[in-house]
Design an enzyme around this catalytic site. Structure first.
Site, PDB file in Angstrom:
ATOM      1  N   VAL A  13     100.301  25.429 132.416  1.00 10.24           N
ATOM      2  CA  VAL A  13      98.404  25.571 131.247  1.00 10.24           C
ATOM      3  C   VAL A  13      96.919  25.367 132.202  1.00 10.24           C
ATOM      4  O   VAL A  13      96.821  25.893 130.939  1.00 10.24           O
ATOM      5  CB  VAL A  13      98.202  24.411 130.774  1.00 10.24           C
ATOM      6  CG1 VAL A  13     100.172  24.094 129.763  1.00 10.24           C
ATOM      7  CG2 VAL A  13      98.344  22.841 131.212  1.00 10.24           C
ATOM      8  N   GLY A  14      97.221  25.437 133.300  1.00 14.49           N
ATOM      9  CA  GLY A  14      95.886  25.354 134.063  1.00 14.49           C
ATOM     10  C   GLY A  14      95.139  24.907 134.783  1.00 14.49           C
ATOM     11  O   GLY A  14      93.591  24.810 134.702  1.00 14.49           O
ATOM     12  N   LYS A  32      95.886  16.147 145.073  1.00 15.42           N
ATOM     13  CA  LYS A  32      97.631  16.869 144.106  1.00 15.42           C
ATOM     14  C   LYS A  32      98.058  15.259 144.815  1.00 15.42           C
ATOM     15  O   LYS A  32      99.083  15.556 145.460  1.00 15.42           O
ATOM     16  CB  LYS A  32      97.948  17.828 144.368  1.00 15.42           C
ATOM     17  CG  LYS A  32      99.201  18.487 143.866  1.00 15.42           C
ATOM     18  CD  LYS A  32      99.187  18.719 142.645  1.00 15.42           C
ATOM     19  CE  LYS A  32     100.208  19.174 141.565  1.00 15.42           C
ATOM     20  NZ  LYS A  32     101.039  19.644 140.466  1.00 15.42           N
ATOM     21  N   THR A  36     105.412  18.753 143.572  1.00 16.48           N
ATOM     22  CA  THR A  36     106.729  19.991 143.831  1.00 16.48           C
ATOM     23  C   THR A  36     106.521  22.076 143.794  1.00 16.48           C
ATOM     24  O   THR A  36     105.924  22.172 143.652  1.00 16.48           O
ATOM     25  CB  THR A  36     107.856  19.333 142.241  1.00 16.48           C
ATOM     26  OG1 THR A  36     107.544  19.760 141.174  1.00 16.48           O
ATOM     27  CG2 THR A  36     107.417  17.060 142.418  1.00 16.48           C
ATOM     28  N   GLU A  97      95.062  15.486 140.199  1.00 15.04           N
ATOM     29  CA  GLU A  97      95.759  16.481 139.321  1.00 15.04           C
ATOM     30  C   GLU A  97      97.285  16.029 139.529  1.00 15.04           C
ATOM     31  O   GLU A  97      97.492  15.403 140.475  1.00 15.04           O
ATOM     32  CB  GLU A  97      95.666  18.127 139.712  1.00 15.04           C
ATOM     33  CG  GLU A  97      96.511  18.593 139.085  1.00 15.04           C
ATOM     34  CD  GLU A  97      96.565  20.130 139.015  1.00 15.04           C
ATOM     35  OE1 GLU A  97      96.345  20.658 140.417  1.00 15.04           O
ATOM     36  OE2 GLU A  97      97.849  20.830 139.311  1.00 15.04           O
ATOM     37  N   ALA A  99     100.868  15.737 137.751  1.00 13.43           N
ATOM     38  CA  ALA A  99     102.310  17.717 138.321  1.00 13.43           C
ATOM     39  C   ALA A  99     102.212  17.717 136.900  1.00 13.43           C
ATOM     40  O   ALA A  99     103.383  16.916 136.205  1.00 13.43           O
ATOM     41  CB  ALA A  99     103.560  16.935 139.481  1.00 13.43           C
TER      42      ALA A  99
HETATM   43  N1  LIG Z   1      92.600  30.579 131.621  1.00 19.41           N
HETATM   44  C1  LIG Z   1      93.105  31.164 133.055  1.00 19.41           C
HETATM   45  N2  LIG Z   1      93.012  32.211 133.258  1.00 19.41           N
HETATM   46  C2  LIG Z   1      94.048  33.385 134.186  1.00 19.41           C
HETATM   47  N3  LIG Z   1      95.158  32.674 134.394  1.00 19.41           N
HETATM   48  C3  LIG Z   1      95.281  31.201 133.843  1.00 19.41           C
HETATM   49  C4  LIG Z   1      94.683  30.379 133.031  1.00 19.41           C
HETATM   50  N4  LIG Z   1      94.933  29.562 132.887  1.00 19.41           N
HETATM   51  C5  LIG Z   1      96.770  29.220 133.823  1.00 19.41           C
HETATM   52  N5  LIG Z   1      96.122  30.304 134.862  1.00 19.41           N
HETATM   53  C6  LIG Z   1      97.231  31.507 135.121  1.00 19.41           C
HETATM   54  O1  LIG Z   1      98.903  30.423 134.450  1.00 19.41           O
HETATM   55  C7  LIG Z   1      99.250  29.800 135.965  1.00 19.41           C
HETATM   56  C8  LIG Z   1      99.402  27.967 136.042  1.00 19.41           C
HETATM   57  O2  LIG Z   1      98.202  27.488 136.347  1.00 19.41           O
HETATM   58  P1  LIG Z   1      98.013  27.163 136.618  1.00 19.41           P
HETATM   59  O3  LIG Z   1      98.972  26.980 137.939  1.00 19.41           O
HETATM   60  O4  LIG Z   1      96.080  26.166 137.069  1.00 19.41           O
HETATM   61  O5  LIG Z   1      98.802  25.882 136.223  1.00 19.41           O
HETATM   62  P2  LIG Z   1      99.298  23.960 136.151  1.00 19.41           P
HETATM   63  O6  LIG Z   1      98.810  23.628 134.975  1.00 19.41           O
HETATM   64  O7  LIG Z   1      98.293  23.192 137.507  1.00 19.41           O
HETATM   65  O8  LIG Z   1     100.638  23.899 136.263  1.00 19.41           O
HETATM   66  P3  LIG Z   1     101.477  22.937 137.602  1.00 19.41           P
HETATM   67  O9  LIG Z   1     101.908  22.063 136.245  1.00 19.41           O
HETATM   68  O10 LIG Z   1     102.685  23.411 138.335  1.00 19.41           O
HETATM   69  O11 LIG Z   1     100.604  21.875 138.538  1.00 19.41           O
HETATM   70  C9  LIG Z   1      98.298  29.908 137.315  1.00 19.41           C
HETATM   71  O12 LIG Z   1      98.993  31.335 138.118  1.00 19.41           O
HETATM   72  C10 LIG Z   1      97.338  30.371 136.131  1.00 19.41           C
HETATM   73  O13 LIG Z   1      96.350  30.773 137.109  1.00 19.41           O
HETATM   74  C1  LIG Z   2     107.396  22.919 138.853  1.00 17.11           C
HETATM   75  C2  LIG Z   2     106.336  22.583 138.182  1.00 17.11           C
HETATM   76  N1  LIG Z   2     104.807  23.645 139.075  1.00 17.11           N
HETATM   77  C3  LIG Z   2     105.574  20.833 138.301  1.00 17.11           C
HETATM   78  N2  LIG Z   2     105.101  21.385 139.545  1.00 17.11           N
HETATM   79  C4  LIG Z   2     106.333  20.525 137.921  1.00 17.11           C
HETATM   80  C5  LIG Z   2     106.859  20.178 136.105  1.00 17.11           C
HETATM   81  C6  LIG Z   2     107.433  19.456 135.905  1.00 17.11           C
HETATM   82  C7  LIG Z   2     108.255  19.160 133.888  1.00 17.11           C
HETATM   83  C8  LIG Z   2     109.178  18.218 134.129  1.00 17.11           C
HETATM   84  C9  LIG Z   2     109.093  19.400 132.885  1.00 17.11           C
HETATM   85  O1  LIG Z   2     108.398  18.083 131.688  1.00 17.11           O
HETATM   86  O2  LIG Z   2     109.972  19.448 132.332  1.00 17.11           O
HETATM   87 MG   LIG Z   3      98.835  23.015 139.069  1.00 12.53          MG
END
Ligand SMILES: Nc1ncnc2c1ncn2[C@@H]1O[C@H](COP(=O)(O)OP(=O)(O)OP(=O)(O)O)[C@@H](O)[C@H]1O
Ligand SMILES: C[C@H](N)[C@H](N)CCCCCC(=O)O
Ligand SMILES: [Mg+2]
Length: 213
Positions: A13-14, A32, A36, A97, A99
């Site tokens: 989600v970002g 972090k 994973t 942060e 996961a």
């Molecule tokens: N506002 C945004 N503008 C551009 N790209 C975005 C935006 N939000 C998220 N992304 C893109 O979506 C992808 C997932 O975002 P991000 O890695 O921040 O997710 P996360 O919530 O940290 O995931 P995880 O659960 O794996 O930690 C990334 O490639 C990121 O650059």
């Molecule tokens: C691999 C991914 N980018 C995250 N690090 C871990 C997300 C776990 C999600 C599990 C779930 O909600 O089904």
């Molecule tokens: Mg992340």
């Protein structure tokens, strides 16, 4: 020290982008606890934040190869996570942060939300801005409130959506502290650096209680 736990309504989600944005402008350290998916292209949030924000990042407590929940990724490697290994590091300002989302399993009986509670940190929830986010955000807020945990507010990530923002604030009785617009394909670090934190988010960070690390 001041610290917050960045969680989200889902994976992808970002959270990392928002964590980098906050760490950059709050001059904070990033941690972090459990990473994973290290065997995949987007399994290094710490490396991403170091590149995007140029801030100190601390070593994860656990790293796993499979892009799964920490509990499942650990099981695939024949390992078990000991929650007592999660000890809040010391830093003047710290962005932690999670996961995935709040109810992601870390062990058979310990969820990501339990990690935020063990660290005794207020939660900042990152949510998509588009269709589907109202339900996911309100459910996440409900999970925190049911446990008496502090929810600082929401960061909406993606194309701004005023109707969803109003719905989240009204039905959730919680503030949307920032809207992280959909960044371009160019230099993300430069884009984040050029985007000041909104006053509401900056104020929420400034008002965080001091915690003992
Ligand atoms: N506002 C945004 N503008 C551009 N790209 C975005 C935006 N939000 C998220 N992304 C893109 O979506 C992808 C997932 O975002 P991000 O890695 O921040 O997710 P996360 O919530 O940290 O995931 P995880 O659960 O794996 O930690 C990334 O490639 C990121 O650059
Ligand atoms: C691999 C991914 N980018 C995250 N690090 C871990 C997300 C776990 C999600 C599990 C779930 O909600 O089904
Ligand atoms: Mg992340």
């Amino acid at each position: 020290m001041k610290a917050l736990f960045v969680s989200g309504t889902d994976t992808g989600v970002g959270k990392t982008l928002a964590s980098a944005w906050i760490a950059r402008h709050w001059n904070a350290t990033y941690w972090k606890p459990a990473q994973t998916g290290t065997a995949t292209d987007d399994g290094d949030d710490s490396g991403s934040v170091a590149r995007l924000a140029g801030v100190p990042v601390l070593p994860e407590a656990f790293r796993f190869a499979a892009p799964e929940s920490p509990a499942r990724a650990a099981e695939l490697e024949g390992r078990r996570i000991d929650p007592t290994a999660f000890v809040l590091p010391r830093a003047p300002r710290l962005v932690v942060e999670g996961a995935g989302g709040l109810l992601v399993p870390v062990t058979d009986d310990f969820l990501m939300i339990d990690l935020a509670r063990r660290l005794d940190l207020p939660v900042l929830l990152v949510a998509r801005s588009g269709l589907g986010t109202i339900n996911h955000t309100l459910l996440s807020a409900e999970a925190l409130r049911a446990r008496g945990m502090r929810l600082l507010g929401v960061v909406m990530s993606g194309e701004p959506n005023a109707a969803n923002r109003v719905a989240i604030e009204r039905h959730g009785a919680l503030p949307v502290l920032a809207e992280l617009p959909r960044l371009g394909t160019g230099d993300l670090a430069a884009q984040l650096g050029a985007l000041p934190l909104p006053c509401a988010l900056r104020a929420a960070l400034d008002e965080l209680d001091e915690v003992a690390g």
